[in-house]
Design a protein around this motif. Sequence first.
Motif, PDB file in Angstrom:
ATOM      1  N   MET A   1     128.163 113.628  24.574  1.00 29.70           N
ATOM      2  CA  MET A   1     126.911 114.346  24.730  1.00 29.70           C
ATOM      3  C   MET A   1     126.503 114.994  23.399  1.00 29.70           C
ATOM      4  N   GLN A   2     127.485 115.443  22.654  1.00 33.32           N
ATOM      5  CA  GLN A   2     127.204 116.084  21.372  1.00 33.32           C
ATOM      6  C   GLN A   2     126.547 115.099  20.408  1.00 33.32           C
ATOM      7  N   ASN A   3     127.045 113.858  20.369  1.00 37.43           N
ATOM      8  CA  ASN A   3     126.466 112.840  19.488  1.00 37.43           C
ATOM      9  C   ASN A   3     125.025 112.529  19.879  1.00 37.43           C
ATOM     10  N   LYS A   4     124.754 112.501  21.173  1.00 35.83           N
ATOM     11  CA  LYS A   4     123.395 112.241  21.641  1.00 35.83           C
ATOM     12  C   LYS A   4     122.463 113.377  21.227  1.00 35.83           C
ATOM     13  N   PHE A   5     122.963 114.587  21.255  1.00 34.55           N
ATOM     14  CA  PHE A   5     122.157 115.728  20.839  1.00 34.55           C
ATOM     15  C   PHE A   5     121.841 115.643  19.343  1.00 34.55           C
ATOM     16  N   ILE A   6     122.823 115.293  18.552  1.00 38.95           N
ATOM     17  CA  ILE A   6     122.613 115.161  17.099  1.00 38.95           C
ATOM     18  C   ILE A   6     121.598 114.057  16.812  1.00 38.95           C
ATOM     19  N   THR A   7     121.730 112.948  17.510  1.00 42.36           N
ATOM     20  CA  THR A   7     120.781 111.840  17.344  1.00 42.36           C
ATOM     21  C   THR A   7     119.370 112.278  17.712  1.00 42.36           C
ATOM     22  N   LEU A   8     119.246 113.015  18.808  1.00 42.63           N
ATOM     23  CA  LEU A   8     117.944 113.527  19.227  1.00 42.63           C
ATOM     24  C   LEU A   8     117.352 114.443  18.157  1.00 42.63           C
ATOM     25  N   CYS A   9     118.156 115.335  17.625  1.00 39.62           N
ATOM     26  CA  CYS A   9     117.674 116.251  16.582  1.00 39.62           C
ATOM     27  C   CYS A   9     117.176 115.483  15.354  1.00 39.62           C
ATOM     28  N   GLU A  10     117.926 114.502  14.956  1.00 42.92           N
ATOM     29  CA  GLU A  10     117.515 113.683  13.808  1.00 42.92           C
ATOM     30  C   GLU A  10     116.198 112.977  14.099  1.00 42.92           C
ATOM     31  N   LEU A  11     116.078 112.443  15.307  1.00 46.01           N
ATOM     32  CA  LEU A  11     114.848 111.761  15.690  1.00 46.01           C
ATOM     33  C   LEU A  11     113.662 112.731  15.702  1.00 46.01           C
ATOM     34  N   LEU A  12     113.868 113.913  16.233  1.00 46.94           N
ATOM     35  CA  LEU A  12     112.793 114.908  16.304  1.00 46.94           C
ATOM     36  C   LEU A  12     112.355 115.388  14.926  1.00 46.94           C
ATOM     37  N   LEU A  13     113.255 115.393  13.989  1.00 44.86           N
ATOM     38  CA  LEU A  13     112.931 115.842  12.628  1.00 44.86           C
ATOM     39  C   LEU A  13     112.353 114.726  11.753  1.00 44.86           C
ATOM     40  N   ASN A  14     112.458 113.510  12.225  1.00 44.61           N
ATOM     41  CA  ASN A  14     111.967 112.355  11.469  1.00 44.61           C
ATOM     42  C   ASN A  14     110.444 112.301  11.556  1.00 44.61           C
ATOM     43  N   LYS A  15     109.768 112.394  10.415  1.00 41.82           N
ATOM     44  CA  LYS A  15     108.308 112.425  10.389  1.00 41.82           C
ATOM     45  C   LYS A  15     107.700 111.045  10.632  1.00 41.82           C
ATOM     46  N   LYS A  16     108.508 110.012  10.567  1.00 36.59           N
ATOM     47  CA  LYS A  16     107.998 108.650  10.752  1.00 36.59           C
ATOM     48  C   LYS A  16     107.945 108.255  12.230  1.00 36.59           C
ATOM     49  N   VAL A  17     108.546 109.020  13.088  1.00 35.22           N
ATOM     50  CA  VAL A  17     108.579 108.713  14.521  1.00 35.22           C
ATOM     51  C   VAL A  17     107.395 109.397  15.193  1.00 35.22           C
ATOM     52  N   SER A  18     106.725 108.661  16.085  1.00 36.41           N
ATOM     53  CA  SER A  18     105.536 109.207  16.755  1.00 36.41           C
ATOM     54  C   SER A  18     105.916 110.323  17.726  1.00 36.41           C
ATOM     55  N   ILE A  19     104.947 111.154  18.012  1.00 40.57           N
ATOM     56  CA  ILE A  19     105.146 112.272  18.945  1.00 40.57           C
ATOM     57  C   ILE A  19     105.501 111.720  20.329  1.00 40.57           C
ATOM     58  N   LEU A  20     104.849 110.654  20.716  1.00 42.34           N
ATOM     59  CA  LEU A  20     105.108 110.065  22.020  1.00 42.34           C
ATOM     60  C   LEU A  20     106.564 109.614  22.142  1.00 42.34           C
ATOM     61  N   GLU A  21     107.075 108.961  21.120  1.00 47.30           N
ATOM     62  CA  GLU A  21     108.471 108.508  21.134  1.00 47.30           C
ATOM     63  C   GLU A  21     109.423 109.701  21.147  1.00 47.30           C
ATOM     64  N   LYS A  22     109.085 110.731  20.390  1.00 44.98           N
ATOM     65  CA  LYS A  22     109.909 111.950  20.374  1.00 44.98           C
ATOM     66  C   LYS A  22     109.964 112.568  21.769  1.00 44.98           C
ATOM     67  N   GLU A  23     108.806 112.636  22.442  1.00 47.46           N
ATOM     68  CA  GLU A  23     108.757 113.195  23.795  1.00 47.46           C
ATOM     69  C   GLU A  23     109.622 112.382  24.762  1.00 47.46           C
ATOM     70  N   GLU A  24     109.510 111.069  24.674  1.00 47.58           N
ATOM     71  CA  GLU A  24     110.295 110.204  25.552  1.00 47.58           C
ATOM     72  C   GLU A  24     111.791 110.437  25.368  1.00 47.58           C
ATOM     73  N   HIS A  25     112.241 110.461  24.125  1.00 53.10           N
ATOM     74  CA  HIS A  25     113.662 110.670  23.846  1.00 53.10           C
ATOM     75  C   HIS A  25     114.115 112.067  24.276  1.00 53.10           C
TER      76      HIS A  25
END
Length: 149
Positions: A1-25
């Motif tokens: 679960m910890q790794n998934k949280f870290i991955t989520l944080c990285e995704l949320l901080l990535n400016k190249k990922v759309s808001i919609l994709e961030k919301e889904e994740h």
Amino acid sequence: MQNKFITLCELLLNKKVSILEKEEHFLEFCFEFFSFKDKFEKKEQTLSLKIKSYLDENFLEELSLEEIAKSFDLSVVHLIRVFKKEFKIPIHSYILNKKVHLAKELLSSKLPISQIAQECGFFDQSHFNRSFKRVFQLTPKEFQKNIFS
């Protein structure tokens, strides 16, 4: 679960990922996390029921928290926390309550109070009297007198 949280944080901080994709994740993570919490709580509830069953079978034995915890491969602190969370009563109080209720049943058998105290695992008759009075608001002798009068 910890790794998934870290991955989520990285995704949320990535400016190249759309808001919609961030919301889904983010929502997927939340659903998974909260269902994990439910599984954890159910596991602890099952554990507390097993502990209660063990206490019901062995309440007349000279039990220590260390022995009970060892039986369930738990620390004493975790044992106390799990039981109290589920039943809203400390283990010691639960055992004492079981002993007092057994004594109440035996008081109707005309056995001497000192013998009942001993059979129910009390240190002495005064300990039995105090415990019984705390639960039923009268002494064992008063209770027995009310039954046979």
